[in-house]
Design a protein around this motif. Structure first.
Motif, mmCIF file in Angstrom:
data_model
loop_
_atom_site.group_PDB
_atom_site.id
_atom_site.type_symbol
_atom_site.label_atom_id
_atom_site.label_comp_id
_atom_site.label_asym_id
_atom_site.label_seq_id
_atom_site.Cartn_x
_atom_site.Cartn_y
_atom_site.Cartn_z
ATOM 1 N N UNK A 51 0.808 -1.216 0.000
ATOM 2 C CA UNK A 51 0.000 0.000 0.000
ATOM 3 C C UNK A 51 0.845 1.272 0.000
ATOM 4 N N UNK A 52 2.139 1.140 0.124
ATOM 5 C CA UNK A 52 3.043 2.294 0.184
ATOM 6 C C UNK A 52 3.401 2.704 -1.238
ATOM 7 N N UNK A 53 2.625 3.621 -1.853
ATOM 8 C CA UNK A 53 2.802 3.938 -3.262
ATOM 9 C C UNK A 53 4.071 4.738 -3.526
ATOM 10 N N UNK A 54 4.587 5.471 -2.525
ATOM 11 C CA UNK A 54 5.839 6.208 -2.722
ATOM 12 C C UNK A 54 7.013 5.471 -2.097
ATOM 13 N N UNK A 55 6.765 4.269 -1.601
ATOM 14 C CA UNK A 55 7.805 3.360 -1.083
ATOM 15 C C UNK A 55 8.658 4.013 0.005
ATOM 16 N N UNK A 56 7.975 4.684 0.957
ATOM 17 C CA UNK A 56 8.683 5.315 2.067
ATOM 18 C C UNK A 56 9.297 4.288 3.005
ATOM 19 N N UNK A 57 8.618 3.148 3.168
ATOM 20 C CA UNK A 57 9.031 2.153 4.161
ATOM 21 C C UNK A 57 9.870 1.030 3.557
ATOM 22 N N UNK A 58 10.429 1.268 2.403
ATOM 23 C CA UNK A 58 11.213 0.234 1.735
ATOM 24 C C UNK A 58 12.514 -0.044 2.492
ATOM 25 N N UNK A 59 12.844 -1.330 2.613
ATOM 26 C CA UNK A 59 14.114 -1.735 3.204
ATOM 27 C C UNK A 59 14.852 -2.633 2.226
ATOM 28 N N UNK A 60 16.194 -2.625 2.313
ATOM 29 C CA UNK A 60 17.008 -3.363 1.355
ATOM 30 C C UNK A 60 18.201 -3.986 2.073
ATOM 31 N N UNK A 61 18.472 -5.259 1.755
ATOM 32 C CA UNK A 61 19.631 -5.951 2.320
ATOM 33 C C UNK A 61 20.268 -6.786 1.222
ATOM 34 N N UNK A 62 21.519 -7.195 1.453
ATOM 35 C CA UNK A 62 22.240 -7.962 0.439
ATOM 36 C C UNK A 62 23.192 -8.932 1.123
ATOM 37 N N UNK A 63 23.764 -9.849 0.345
ATOM 38 C CA UNK A 63 24.717 -10.809 0.872
ATOM 39 C C UNK A 63 26.016 -10.084 1.212
ATOM 40 N N UNK A 64 26.681 -10.555 2.266
ATOM 41 C CA UNK A 64 27.951 -9.950 2.660
ATOM 42 C C UNK A 64 29.013 -10.283 1.626
ATOM 43 N N UNK A 65 29.900 -9.346 1.396
ATOM 44 C CA UNK A 65 30.921 -9.514 0.373
ATOM 45 C C UNK A 65 31.748 -10.778 0.635
#
Length: 918
Positions: free
Chosen positions: A664-678
């Motif tokens: 429901x967050x159309x402007x993606x204010x609450x977006x979180x992002x993670x990735x694998x450690x190098x």
């Protein structure tokens, strides 16, 4: 066409084999001396055979010499069997000498290597003997070709070199493209045959209605009349029907006899005594029989009004309402008007579907030699009606039109088949055979995907390369060719676009049912001697894996495969899985550690996708996959690699990153992002080209090893509470890789949303700027834009999030001459009013705004003259002003709550733009 498919498929097998032999030969240390010499001989002979087939393919593409092909066919069959045997043997030999862990130091590892060599020695010698046998067979096959004088006909080759068989015509002018890619208006509903049937059903007046078909030529008129005549809904309207071909008849008396035979034939009257009747008697008999009946008569190819004056007397004037006489004639409307018609039917007039496509198709013809094609285009389009998709496919076919298409069209018209079913399939085949040979193999590969299944672009092009369908010594060239192939298939509508990003690039696509049927027929229908795709699982599993090898090899699983998990469980029991190169488990749920351990036993695996699965960790056995080139773990919870010492020496694409955002967050204010450690030993993976994304710890010291990856084109890094040390390390990497880096993404994850990362400063770059950078993504850096960004003249795409920029930064971006795409995401720009000033953003085409802080947008006069598309996601909108200043504007998307009064103002401004936006 079948001849070209056979020859082209053999050439594809040889291209793949040559690439594999080259790879094996490169590792000379692991080859027995005799085997190395034999393989080099095989490689040299196969290269000559490949060149020979290229000549044969070029000749066959432009000639119809079936006799010459029949002479070559037995040799071609022997060549492909030999190529398959050779490929299988080379693969098994490579596995035998190279299987196991990568070599490491130490006495124990030395004894382990010696032990493996002893165990495999007998197998290696047996395979070496097979390779020597193949060498002998290869010599015999080439000798046989010379003995029986199997060679291209060189009298035609001088003309063939003038043809470009390598891709699309990049010099096509913009106006031709506008014709080929035009979309018919939504209100264009007059389908040719359906419109004429509607006339017969609705316009029912007393007396016979005379309806000439004009404007499209006599042959196209015949096709229209045939489809109407054979339509089941038309048959029930009439008591009797007759089809008469007027031109070529001996006399008008013969024509009257033909009419009488057809309308009276069910009663079997008059047939024995008809020969003695004169014209008046024939006319009276016909009038007598038709009186009181509703009839339909087709008079095909009427060229003389005098003949019509004799024929028309046979039709009673007092027949019931609904009777009709349809006349086909040439394009001369004046001739038709002399018949005193009830109505003249011209499908090449405004408002008809045929008129829309025919006018554009004629404009796309390029050569004088295609003059005859101009005459048959109406026929082709009528056959394709009412399927608009395939009518558009014909325009694309004419647009690309690379080689011997004219003869293929002629052959297709000579075999009409079923009017409704045959031609759409034939259109797909015409597009297929008009493509370069390497693109055809890529199209056949689509048979493993179910119809309607969404295929990701990046996944598909990488799979093509891994499978050897796109072969090129330079990796960049292979990627470019694969991308060009994808665009070519989409352009020809052989792939149907599904998801298109804001820049207009197709991200996912599907294969239509009918197109899939044609591809399947091409793969399996009589071509098993050349191109074989064997899948180990039912159709619903085929998209997950791909195995291409000789028909001599078959795999029998111990239990039926009901789903992909059962298949993965059965992997150890399948000894021939060394040939598996692609395993795509995208969106497969329920994967366990044991499944992944089984996967790690597939020695030849080059492509592994675990995207959007519930995998949380990778097994330590990953180190066995020494040939792996692509590892996709996006949208998974994998956070680290299994062991510190893990090295995947041939890995080119490491794809990681997990995005979470409420729907429901159309402007993606609450977006979180993670990735694998190098990975700890990332510097040892020297073939890496895409590293996106990897997470770096505080200080970023471990990032320094990335600077050793001199082939890296795309880098995405995620810092956690990064500081000055982290920015220094990153700038060092960027400076070292400035010649190869094309895409850069930097994301900072702060522990507090308010603190940001003001200490992470990317401005202090030395003289080695990444001047070839084309794409830049910055998230979480609030120290402003890097000062050196204004010197990146090749930068075309910029994405910003959580950067807290001000108006001065927008002016900096506005000066980038190469910028085509700008995306301003959450908290990227703090002021509530965004103004695009005049003479800024001169080449910007796409502007995306997903920012709740921006409530007003203004375009000054002269701003963004090439902007075509604006997408704005907001929570509050105050105003959108100046759209009428945008000279190239075509599309506006607004997502959010705004009142109708503001929408009305925006629509008024849109009406003042030179284009007609959507």
């Amino acid at each position: 066409m079948a001849d070209q498919l056979v020859i082209g498929s053999v050439k594809g097998v040889l291209d793949t084999l040559l690439g594999r032999i080259s790879t094996v030969l490169a590792d000379k240390a692991r080859l027995l001396g005799r085997v190395r010499r034999d393989m080099q001989f095989i490689k040299d002979e196969m290269e000559m055979m490949d060149a020979f087939l290229l000549l044969l393919l070029k000749q066959q593409a432009s000639t119809l010499d079936r006799h010459h092909y029949n002479k070559c066919a037995p040799w071609i069959k022997q060549a492909v069997e030999l190529a398959h045997d050779c490929q299988d043997c080379v693969e098994q030999y490579a596995q035998c000498v190279a299987a196991g862990r990568p070599p490491s130091k130490g006495l124990l590892s030395h004894f382990q290597r010696v032990s493996r060599l002893v165990r495999n020695l007998s197998v290696c010698h047996r395979l070496a003997s097979r390779i020597q046998d193949i060498k002998v067979r290869l010599s015999e096959v080439n000798d046989r070709r010379k003995t029986y004088d199997i060679c291209p006909r060189f009298d035609t080759l001088s003309q063939l070199w003038e043809q470009d068989d390598d891709g699309e015509h990049g010099d096509e002018t913009a106006w031709r493209r506008s014709f080929a890619f035009a979309e018919p208006p939504a209100n264009l509903k007059k389908s040719t045959v359906n419109e004429l049937i509607r006339w017969l059903m609705e316009d029912q007046s007393a007396g016979p209605r005379l309806i000439p078909i004009v404007g499209v030529g006599v042959e196209a008129g015949k096709i229209i009349a045939e489809r109407v005549y054979q339509d089941s809904s038309v048959a029930i309207l009439f008591d009797c029907k007759a089809w008469i071909t007027v031109n070529g008849a001996q006399s008008h008396v013969q024509i009257l006899k033909d009419i009488l035979c057809q309308v009276v034939l069910p009663l079997n009257k008059f047939r024995s005594e008809m020969d003695g009747w004169n014209e008046e008697e024939l006319v009276e008999k016909i009038r007598c029989y038709l009186r009181g009946k509703i009839f339909l008569v087709i008079l095909h190819d009427v060229r003389d009004k005098l003949i019509w004056d004799h024929i028309k007397l046979a039709f009673p004037d007092d027949c019931p309402a609904g009777s009709a006489i349809i006349v086909t004639t040439d394009n001369d409307d004046k001739v038709a008007q002399t018949f005193s018609p009830y109505k003249t039917f011209n499908p090449d007039s405004s408002g008809h579907v045929l008129n829309f496509f025919l006018s554009r198709a004629i404009s796309l013809l390029k050569h004088e030699r295609e003059g005859w094609l101009r005459k048959i285009l109406p026929c082709m389009l009528i056959y394709l009606e009412p399927q608009i998709y395939f009518m558009k496919m014909l325009l694309r076919f004419l647009y690309y039109n690379e080689s011997g298409s004219s003869s293929q069209v002629y052959d297709a018209l000579g075999n009409r088949g079923s009017l409704h079913d045959y031609w759409p399939k034939k259109m797909v085949e015409l597009c297929y055979f008009d493509m370069p040979n390497k693109y055809r193999s890529c199209m056949l590969y689509l048979s493993i995907f179910p119809p309607g299944y969404k295929i990701r672009r990046t996944s598909l092009v990488r799979r093509w390369i891994v499978e050897g369908l796109i072969t090129d010594g330079q990796e960049m060239n292979a990627l470019e060719q694969a991308d060009n192939c994808f665009d070519s298939l989409v352009g020809r509508l052989l792939l149907c676009p599904s998801d298109i990003d804001a820049s207009g690039k197709v991200k996912t696509c599907t294969v239509l049912d009918l197109v899939h049927d044609v591809i399947t027929d091409l793969v399996s229908g009589g071509y098993d001697t050349t191109f074989v795709v064997t899948v180990l699982a039912p159709r619903e599993l085929a998209r997950h894996l791909s195995i291409r090898f000789s028909t001599k090899l078959h795999i029998s699983l111990s239990e039926p495969i009901d789903d992909i998990l059962t298949f993965l469980k059965s992997l150890p029991s399948s000894s021939l899985l060394c040939l598996l190169k692609v395993l795509d488990l995208d969106s497969c749920k329920g994967l366990k550690r044991r499944h992944l351990k089984n996967i790690c036993g597939i020695y030849s695996l080059k492509y592994l996708s675990l995207r959007d699965t519930d995998v949380t960790e990778l097994p330590k056995e990953m180190e066995k996959l020494i040939h792996l080139e692509t590892l996709d773990i996006r949208q998974t919870n994998v956070s680290v690699f299994p062991r510190k010492s893990l090295v995947l020496p041939r890995l080119k694409h490491l794809l990681s990153g997990h995005t979470v955002c409420p729907s429901e967050d159309i402007v993606r204010q609450q977006e979180s992002f993670s990735a694998v450690h190098i990975p700890h030993r990332i510097g040892k993976m020297r073939n890496m080209e895409i590293l996106s994304h990897i997470e770096v710890s505080h200080g970023g010291k471990e990032l320094t090893a990335v600077s050793q990856l001199l082939k890296l084109r795309k880098l995405g890094v995620v810092f956690h509470d990064a500081d000055k040390d982290g920015s220094d390390c990153l700038l060092h990497v960027i400076g070292t890789l400035h010649k190869c880096l094309r895409s850069l993404s930097v994301q900072i994850r702060s522990s507090s949303a308010d603190d940001g990362s003001k200490g992470f400063d990317m401005s202090m770059m030395d003289a080695t700027l990444p001047r070839f950078l084309e794409s830049l993504t910055i998230s979480g850096i609030r120290s402003g834009l890097p000062l050196w960004i204004e010197h990146l003249h090749k930068l075309t795409k910029v994405t910003l999030r959580d950067t807290s920029l001000t108006e001065s930064a927008i002016h900096v971006l506005g000066k980038l001459v190469g910028l085509r795409y700008l995306r301003l995401r959450h908290r990227s720009y703090i002021p509530g009013n965004l103004t695009i000033s005049g003479r800024e953003f001169r080449n910007l085409q796409f502007l995306l705004i997903e920012n709740s802080d921006i409530v007003s947008i203004r375009f000054d006069e002269g701003a963004a003259p090439r902007l075509e598309r604006l997408v704005w996601r907001f929570t509050i909108m105050d105003s959108l002003v100046g759209i009428d200043h945008l000279l190239s504007f075509r599309e506006l998307q607004l997502h959010g709550d705004c009142d109708t009064e503001k929408i009305g103002v925006i629509l008024h401004d849109i009406s003042g733009t030179p284009q007609t936006p959507q």
